[in-house]
Design a protein around this motif. Structure first.
Motif, PDB file in Angstrom:
ATOM      1  N   SER A  66      11.076  37.679  66.134  1.00 36.79           N
ATOM      2  CA  SER A  66      11.814  35.985  65.527  1.00 36.79           C
ATOM      3  C   SER A  66      11.187  34.927  66.201  1.00 36.79           C
ATOM      4  O   SER A  66      10.120  35.471  66.684  1.00 36.79           O
ATOM      5  CB  SER A  66      13.110  36.327  66.105  1.00 36.79           C
ATOM      6  OG  SER A  66      12.758  36.254  67.617  1.00 36.79           O
ATOM      7  N   THR A 131       8.310  29.388  69.667  1.00 33.66           N
ATOM      8  CA  THR A 131       8.567  30.219  70.297  1.00 33.66           C
ATOM      9  C   THR A 131       8.629  31.195  70.177  1.00 33.66           C
ATOM     10  O   THR A 131       8.865  31.971  69.058  1.00 33.66           O
ATOM     11  CB  THR A 131       9.860  30.082  71.747  1.00 33.66           C
ATOM     12  OG1 THR A 131       9.421  29.108  72.364  1.00 33.66           O
ATOM     13  CG2 THR A 131       9.155  31.489  72.240  1.00 33.66           C
ATOM     14  N   GLN A 133       8.919  35.895  69.131  1.00 31.51           N
ATOM     15  CA  GLN A 133       9.101  36.436  69.962  1.00 31.51           C
ATOM     16  C   GLN A 133       8.460  38.169  69.150  1.00 31.51           C
ATOM     17  O   GLN A 133       8.657  37.931  68.581  1.00 31.51           O
ATOM     18  CB  GLN A 133      10.366  37.144  70.110  1.00 31.51           C
ATOM     19  CG  GLN A 133      10.460  38.145  70.546  1.00 31.51           C
ATOM     20  CD  GLN A 133      10.757  38.480  72.134  1.00 31.51           C
ATOM     21  OE1 GLN A 133      11.549  37.328  72.730  1.00 31.51           O
ATOM     22  NE2 GLN A 133      10.452  39.272  72.493  1.00 31.51           N
ATOM     23  N   GLU A 135       8.017  41.767  69.389  1.00 34.14           N
ATOM     24  CA  GLU A 135       8.182  43.618  70.035  1.00 34.14           C
ATOM     25  C   GLU A 135       7.089  43.847  71.104  1.00 34.14           C
ATOM     26  O   GLU A 135       8.449  44.495  72.027  1.00 34.14           O
ATOM     27  CB  GLU A 135       8.136  44.853  68.712  1.00 34.14           C
ATOM     28  CG  GLU A 135       8.855  45.443  68.453  1.00 34.14           C
ATOM     29  CD  GLU A 135       8.282  46.300  67.465  1.00 34.14           C
ATOM     30  OE1 GLU A 135       9.672  46.549  66.370  1.00 34.14           O
ATOM     31  OE2 GLU A 135       8.098  47.056  66.799  1.00 34.14           O
ATOM     32  N   GLY A 138       5.278  40.478  73.479  1.00 28.37           N
ATOM     33  CA  GLY A 138       6.574  39.488  74.479  1.00 28.37           C
ATOM     34  C   GLY A 138       6.445  38.144  73.484  1.00 28.37           C
ATOM     35  O   GLY A 138       6.104  37.739  72.315  1.00 28.37           O
ATOM     36  N   LYS A 139       7.225  37.501  74.696  1.00 31.54           N
ATOM     37  CA  LYS A 139       7.219  35.618  74.120  1.00 31.54           C
ATOM     38  C   LYS A 139       6.299  34.887  74.440  1.00 31.54           C
ATOM     39  O   LYS A 139       5.926  34.781  75.814  1.00 31.54           O
ATOM     40  CB  LYS A 139       8.422  35.333  74.764  1.00 31.54           C
ATOM     41  CG  LYS A 139       9.871  35.622  74.079  1.00 31.54           C
ATOM     42  CD  LYS A 139      10.635  34.263  75.046  1.00 31.54           C
ATOM     43  CE  LYS A 139      12.387  34.879  74.191  1.00 31.54           C
ATOM     44  NZ  LYS A 139      13.124  33.816  75.032  1.00 31.54           N
TER      45      LYS A 139
END
Length: 177
Positions: A66, A131, A133, A135, A138-139
Motif C-alpha cells: 500500500s 509512505t 508499506q 509486506e 515495513g513502512k
C-alpha cells in the motif's frame, strides 16, 4: 582559521547535497528505493502519479502492499496495460511483488503510484512525502521530487527535448476498473 574552514566545509556539504534536487536513496530492510519523483499538477488537478525504483538486494521476495500520502485523500498502486488495443489503468489490489535480486521501476505508462483527491497542487521543486508499506520491510517514507508538468524522468524538468505533449500519457481518458 579552523572555524572558518569548518564553516566553509559545512556550507559546501549543504550546497552539494541540495544542488540538483535529486531524491536520496532510502533503504528499508533489503530494499533500496531511489529516483522518487512526480510531475507538477496543472491548476485544479485532483490526481497525480508517483514514480520510483525499488531494488531488492535480499534473498527473499517482498511486496509493496500500500501507499499513503497526507496530500491525497486516496493513494493506490496502479498498473497500466493494453487490453484489446485499449490502454487501461487499474489498482493492484494485491500489491506489487519485488523479487529477490530484481529491480522494479514505477514509471509513466507502466506501474505507478496513483495519488487521488489531491488537497493541493504539486509545484515544480516541491518534495511530496509518501509512505510505502511493504509486506516484509515495513513502512518507509520517501519524498517525491516534483518535476515539470511534462517530465518523463527524474531531473528532466519537463523539457525532454521539445516533446510532443499530445503523445504524453494522460490519466484523464483512462478507464478505471
Amino acid at each position: 582559521m579552523n572555524r572558518i574552514k569548518l564553516s566553509l566545509l559545512a556550507v559546501a556539504m549543504l550546497l552539494g547535497t541540495s544542488a540538483g534536487g535529486a531524491a536520496e536513496d532510502v533503504k528499508t530492510g533489503d530494499l533500496v528505493i531511489s529516483q522518487a519523483w512526480s510531475r507538477a499538477t496543472p491548476g485544479g488537478a485532483k490526481v497525480a502519479g508517483g514514480y520510483l525504483t525499488i531494488e531488492n538486494k535480499g534473498s527473499a521476495a517482498d511486496r509493496l502492499v500500500s501507499v499513503s500520502a497526507d496530500i491525497a485523500g486516496k493513494a493506490e498502486i496502479h498498473e497500466m496495460a493494453m487490453d484489446n488495443g485499449v490502454m487501461k489503468m487499474r489498482p493492484l489490489d494485491k500489491g506489487l511483488a519485488i523479487d529477490p535480486g530484481k529491480t522494479v521501476k514505477l514509471a509513466p505508462g507502466g506501474n505507478h503510484l496513483m495519488l487521488q483527491e489531491l488537497k493541493g497542487p504539486f509545484k515544480q521543486g516541491d518534495k511530496v512525502p509518501v509512505t510505502l508499506q511493504f509486506e516484509k520491510a515495513g513502512k518507509v517514507t520517501v519524498a517525491l521530487d516534483v518535476q515539470g508538468v511534462g517530465a518523463q524522468a527524474p531531473g528532466d524538468g519537463g523539457h525532454a527535448g521539445h516533446m510532443d505533449m499530445k503523445k504524453m500519457p494522460d490519466h484523464s481518458g483512462m478507464k478505471m476498473k
